[in-house]
Design a protein around this motif. Structure first.
Motif, PDB file in Angstrom:
ATOM      1  N   ARG A 281       0.815  -1.114   0.046  1.00  0.00           N
ATOM      2  CA  ARG A 281       0.045  -0.103   0.139  1.00  0.00           C
ATOM      3  C   ARG A 281       0.838   1.239  -0.195  1.00  0.00           C
ATOM      4  NH1 ARG A 281      -4.717   0.556   4.202  1.00  0.00           N
ATOM      5  NH2 ARG A 281      -5.499  -1.150   2.804  1.00  0.00           N
ATOM      6  N   LEU A 282       1.880   1.202   0.806  1.00  0.00           N
ATOM      7  CA  LEU A 282       2.866   2.372   0.793  1.00  0.00           C
ATOM      8  C   LEU A 282       3.614   2.527  -0.557  1.00  0.00           C
ATOM      9  CD1 LEU A 282       4.280   4.469   2.722  1.00  0.00           C
ATOM     10  CD2 LEU A 282       5.740   2.791   3.231  1.00  0.00           C
ATOM     11  N   SER A 283       3.875   1.440  -0.947  1.00  0.00           N
ATOM     12  CA  SER A 283       4.804   1.439  -2.253  1.00  0.00           C
ATOM     13  C   SER A 283       3.779   2.205  -3.446  1.00  0.00           C
ATOM     14  CB  SER A 283       5.433   0.234  -2.662  1.00  0.00           C
ATOM     15  OG  SER A 283       6.005  -0.289  -1.834  1.00  0.00           O
ATOM     16  N   SER A 284       2.494   1.614  -3.442  1.00  0.00           N
ATOM     17  CA  SER A 284       1.411   2.252  -4.419  1.00  0.00           C
ATOM     18  C   SER A 284       1.064   3.694  -4.159  1.00  0.00           C
ATOM     19  CB  SER A 284       0.181   1.509  -4.282  1.00  0.00           C
ATOM     20  OG  SER A 284      -0.448   1.890  -2.951  1.00  0.00           O
ATOM     21  N   LEU A 285       1.361   4.333  -3.005  1.00  0.00           N
ATOM     22  CA  LEU A 285       1.306   5.733  -2.693  1.00  0.00           C
ATOM     23  C   LEU A 285       2.525   6.465  -3.145  1.00  0.00           C
ATOM     24  CD1 LEU A 285      -0.225   5.401   0.685  1.00  0.00           C
ATOM     25  CD2 LEU A 285      -1.443   6.276  -1.483  1.00  0.00           C
ATOM     26  N   GLY A 286       3.703   5.791  -3.495  1.00  0.00           N
ATOM     27  CA  GLY A 286       5.082   6.448  -4.142  1.00  0.00           C
ATOM     28  C   GLY A 286       6.011   6.685  -3.142  1.00  0.00           C
ATOM     29  N   TRP A 287       6.065   5.829  -2.194  1.00  0.00           N
ATOM     30  CA  TRP A 287       7.002   6.041  -1.366  1.00  0.00           C
ATOM     31  C   TRP A 287       8.122   4.744  -1.027  1.00  0.00           C
ATOM     32  CZ3 TRP A 287       9.482   3.937   3.177  1.00  0.00           C
ATOM     33  CH2 TRP A 287      10.460   4.891   3.543  1.00  0.00           C
ATOM     34  N   GLU A 288       9.166   4.724  -1.053  1.00  0.00           N
ATOM     35  CA  GLU A 288      10.265   3.433  -0.901  1.00  0.00           C
ATOM     36  C   GLU A 288      11.360   3.875   0.029  1.00  0.00           C
ATOM     37  OE1 GLU A 288       9.759   0.640  -2.104  1.00  0.00           O
ATOM     38  OE2 GLU A 288       8.122   1.110  -3.712  1.00  0.00           O
ATOM     39  N   ASN A 289      11.731   2.778   0.731  1.00  0.00           N
ATOM     40  CA  ASN A 289      13.016   3.030   1.641  1.00  0.00           C
ATOM     41  C   ASN A 289      14.078   3.038   0.737  1.00  0.00           C
ATOM     42  OD1 ASN A 289      14.739   2.668   4.009  1.00  0.00           O
ATOM     43  ND2 ASN A 289      14.997   0.694   3.491  1.00  0.00           N
ATOM     44  N   SER A 290      15.168   4.205   1.404  1.00  0.00           N
ATOM     45  CA  SER A 290      16.349   4.101   0.680  1.00  0.00           C
ATOM     46  C   SER A 290      17.754   4.080   1.495  1.00  0.00           C
ATOM     47  CB  SER A 290      16.216   5.742   0.124  1.00  0.00           C
ATOM     48  OG  SER A 290      16.394   6.459   1.149  1.00  0.00           O
ATOM     49  N   ILE A 291      17.376   3.300   2.556  1.00  0.00           N
ATOM     50  CA  ILE A 291      18.684   3.203   3.546  1.00  0.00           C
ATOM     51  C   ILE A 291      18.708   1.753   3.741  1.00  0.00           C
ATOM     52  CG2 ILE A 291      20.059   3.635   5.767  1.00  0.00           C
ATOM     53  CD1 ILE A 291      18.657   6.330   5.832  1.00  0.00           C
ATOM     54  N   ALA A 292      19.745   1.062   3.297  1.00  0.00           N
ATOM     55  CA  ALA A 292      19.921  -0.421   3.616  1.00  0.00           C
ATOM     56  C   ALA A 292      20.402  -0.938   4.902  1.00  0.00           C
ATOM     57  CB  ALA A 292      21.008  -1.140   2.667  1.00  0.00           C
ATOM     58  N   LEU A 293      19.935  -1.881   5.504  1.00  0.00           N
ATOM     59  CA  LEU A 293      20.136  -2.249   6.880  1.00  0.00           C
ATOM     60  C   LEU A 293      21.685  -2.305   7.601  1.00  0.00           C
ATOM     61  CD1 LEU A 293      18.751  -2.919   9.565  1.00  0.00           C
ATOM     62  CD2 LEU A 293      19.128  -5.402   9.126  1.00  0.00           C
ATOM     63  N   LYS A 294      22.299  -2.637   6.808  1.00  0.00           N
ATOM     64  CA  LYS A 294      23.851  -2.667   7.146  1.00  0.00           C
ATOM     65  C   LYS A 294      24.429  -1.137   7.173  1.00  0.00           C
ATOM     66  CE  LYS A 294      28.437  -4.646   6.867  1.00  0.00           C
ATOM     67  NZ  LYS A 294      29.400  -5.498   5.930  1.00  0.00           N
ATOM     68  N   GLN A 295      24.096  -0.402   6.147  1.00  0.00           N
ATOM     69  CA  GLN A 295      24.594   1.003   5.969  1.00  0.00           C
ATOM     70  C   GLN A 295      23.810   2.039   7.111  1.00  0.00           C
ATOM     71  OE1 GLN A 295      22.634   2.839   2.643  1.00  0.00           O
ATOM     72  NE2 GLN A 295      23.268   4.882   3.098  1.00  0.00           N
ATOM     73  N   GLY A 296      22.580   1.514   7.436  1.00  0.00           N
ATOM     74  CA  GLY A 296      22.087   2.129   8.515  1.00  0.00           C
ATOM     75  C   GLY A 296      22.381   1.860   9.868  1.00  0.00           C
ATOM     76  N   ILE A 297      23.025   0.719   9.994  1.00  0.00           N
ATOM     77  CA  ILE A 297      23.526   0.509  11.439  1.00  0.00           C
ATOM     78  C   ILE A 297      24.932   0.917  11.743  1.00  0.00           C
ATOM     79  CG2 ILE A 297      24.273  -1.428  12.936  1.00  0.00           C
ATOM     80  CD1 ILE A 297      21.897  -3.150  11.929  1.00  0.00           C
ATOM     81  N   GLU A 298      25.585   0.835  10.425  1.00  0.00           N
ATOM     82  CA  GLU A 298      27.028   1.446  10.609  1.00  0.00           C
ATOM     83  C   GLU A 298      26.947   2.975  10.876  1.00  0.00           C
ATOM     84  OE1 GLU A 298      29.233  -1.367   7.096  1.00  0.00           O
ATOM     85  OE2 GLU A 298      28.448   0.537   6.414  1.00  0.00           O
ATOM     86  N   LYS A 299      26.047   3.780  10.247  1.00  0.00           N
ATOM     87  CA  LYS A 299      25.690   5.095  10.755  1.00  0.00           C
ATOM     88  C   LYS A 299      25.254   5.339  12.235  1.00  0.00           C
ATOM     89  CE  LYS A 299      23.080   8.956   8.833  1.00  0.00           C
ATOM     90  NZ  LYS A 299      22.418   9.493   9.812  1.00  0.00           N
ATOM     91  N   VAL A 300      24.465   4.497  12.712  1.00  0.00           N
ATOM     92  CA  VAL A 300      24.062   4.700  13.983  1.00  0.00           C
ATOM     93  C   VAL A 300      25.325   4.266  14.978  1.00  0.00           C
ATOM     94  CG1 VAL A 300      22.768   3.486  15.729  1.00  0.00           C
ATOM     95  CG2 VAL A 300      21.786   4.125  13.565  1.00  0.00           C
ATOM     96  N   TYR A 301      26.049   3.284  14.709  1.00  0.00           N
ATOM     97  CA  TYR A 301      27.190   2.995  15.458  1.00  0.00           C
ATOM     98  C   TYR A 301      28.264   4.154  15.520  1.00  0.00           C
ATOM     99  CZ  TYR A 301      31.310   0.415  17.422  1.00  0.00           C
ATOM    100  OH  TYR A 301      32.189   0.079  18.104  1.00  0.00           O
ATOM    101  N   LYS A 302      28.630   4.781  14.310  1.00  0.00           N
ATOM    102  CA  LYS A 302      29.403   5.847  14.305  1.00  0.00           C
ATOM    103  C   LYS A 302      28.951   6.970  15.035  1.00  0.00           C
ATOM    104  CE  LYS A 302      31.297   4.557  10.040  1.00  0.00           C
ATOM    105  NZ  LYS A 302      31.464   4.765   8.270  1.00  0.00           N
ATOM    106  N   GLU A 303      27.609   7.340  15.087  1.00  0.00           N
ATOM    107  CA  GLU A 303      27.090   8.482  15.744  1.00  0.00           C
ATOM    108  C   GLU A 303      26.939   8.305  17.320  1.00  0.00           C
ATOM    109  OE1 GLU A 303      23.780   9.724  12.135  1.00  0.00           O
ATOM    110  OE2 GLU A 303      23.107   8.245  13.869  1.00  0.00           O
ATOM    111  N   LYS A 304      26.775   7.081  17.619  1.00  0.00           N
ATOM    112  CA  LYS A 304      26.634   7.076  19.131  1.00  0.00           C
ATOM    113  C   LYS A 304      27.916   6.523  19.723  1.00  0.00           C
ATOM    114  CE  LYS A 304      24.487   5.909  22.979  1.00  0.00           C
ATOM    115  NZ  LYS A 304      23.930   6.919  23.829  1.00  0.00           N
ATOM    116  N   PHE A 305      28.493   5.605  19.099  1.00  0.00           N
ATOM    117  CA  PHE A 305      30.026   5.257  19.932  1.00  0.00           C
ATOM    118  C   PHE A 305      31.251   5.763  19.394  1.00  0.00           C
ATOM    119  CE2 PHE A 305      26.413   2.019  20.317  1.00  0.00           C
ATOM    120  CZ  PHE A 305      26.375   1.658  21.824  1.00  0.00           C
ATOM    121  N   LEU A 306      31.438   6.267  18.062  1.00  0.00           N
ATOM    122  CA  LEU A 306      32.810   6.610  17.843  1.00  0.00           C
ATOM    123  C   LEU A 306      33.006   8.100  17.757  1.00  0.00           C
ATOM    124  CD1 LEU A 306      32.994   3.994  15.007  1.00  0.00           C
ATOM    125  CD2 LEU A 306      33.723   3.669  17.203  1.00  0.00           C
TER     126      LEU A 306
END
Length: 306
Positions: A281-306
């Motif tokens: 339903r969300l896809s039919s409305l024109g929105w898609e996720n653009s952050i892959a899981l590993k990419q997102g977790i790497e970003k969070v780890y750097k922001e919080k712990f490094l």
């Protein structure tokens, strides 16, 4: 929404709420209202009534909630159902009374039956028993969805609901007793790496399958739906992909750089065996996720712990 529309983000210090404020500001919205819980207690009916009558927001993102992981939900079930029902009831009702143009309510994927068919379609709501460990939270969120639908039906209010999958991101909760799986794993592996521990213990068997979405993407989807969706039914928001807890633990281990072993404590609960959202339903409305899981977790780890 216009760029100068008066927009109230309830829960702006939380993970989704802070991501919503960042998303709105980046897109050029200049009239965002926020209140801390000390400034405005959303469980206090009179306080919420006074706030809405004085501020008169035009749009409301209802991201405020009492949240936590399996342990917190199971241990503090009375608090979860009581506080969440109060928060959403007061904000939704005052939005109606003060003629808010549009409200978006954030639910949770735990509203679905424990053994519902997968992927989870919106129409599966209330077709079976809930997961026992977070039943109180789920019932509160179901009440919020139904309240939005009822106010739309009876009063013509433009109130919509979204159901996020498991979220992670900046401003997450890293308390090991109350956090969700990704922040808990990040903290466990980071501390084990620093202490040179030989192992990290992960709850459960590692077999349950879960879907994760970065909070910035959740916020982007919410803003998109606020501008482009006005139907009575709620909308699932997710990445559309899943990973086992075991594979997730190994991914986090690699990202953190931990060299020891992973031990799965099978005496601890797994929760729902599989949980992935149907996001067609969300896809039919024109929105898609653009952050892959590993990419997102790497970003969070750097922001919080490094």
């Amino acid at each position: 929404m216009e760029f100068n529309s008066k927009i109230y983000v309830a829960g702006h210090r939380g993970m989704v709420g802070s991501a919503l404020v960042e998303n709105l500001e980046r897109k050029g919205f200049v009239n965002i209202i926020t209140r801390t819980s000390q400034e405005l207690d959303l469980t206090n009916q009179l306080a919420v009534k006074t706030f809405f009558e004085s501020e008169k927001p035009e749009y409301v993102f209802l991201a405020a909630a009492k949240v936590g992981g399996i342990v917190a939900n199971d241990t503090y079930s009375a608090d979860f159902i009581y506080e969440n029902i109060l928060i959403q009831t007061h904000v939704i009702h005052e939005s109606y009374k003060n003629k808010v143009k549009k409200l978006l309510f954030l639910g949770s994927s735990c509203i679905y039956p424990k053994l519902a068919p997968q992927p989870l379609k919106e129409e599966y709501l209330l077709t079976g028993l809930l997961e026992e460990t977070n039943e109180s939270y789920a019932i509160a969120k179901i009440a919020g969805i139904k309240m939005c639908e009822a106010y739309r039906k009876q009063y013509g209010c433009s109130f919509i609901s979204v159901m996020p999958c498991n979220l992670y991101g900046f401003n997450d909760n890293y308390d090991l007793q109350n956090s969700h799986v990704i922040p808990a794993l990040l903290r466990k592996f980071h501390e084990a790496k620093n202490s040179k521990s030989p192992e990290v213990i992960v709850w459960g068997t590692g077999t349950p399958l879960r879907e994760f979405l970065h909070a910035s993407q959740m916020a982007d989807a919410c803003v998109y739906l606020m501008q482009n969706y006005d139907d009575g039914g709620f909308v699932n928001v997710g990445s559309g992909s899943e990973i086992s807890i075991g594979d997730l633990a190994n991914m986090v281990k690699e990202i953190v750089g931990f060299q020891g072993e992973i031990i799965f404590d099978t005496t601890k609960p797994d929760g729902t065996p599989r949980k992935i959202m149907d996001v067609s339903r969300l896809s039919s409305l024109g929105w898609e996720n653009s952050i892959a899981l590993k990419q997102g977790i790497e970003k969070v780890y750097k922001e919080k712990f490094l």
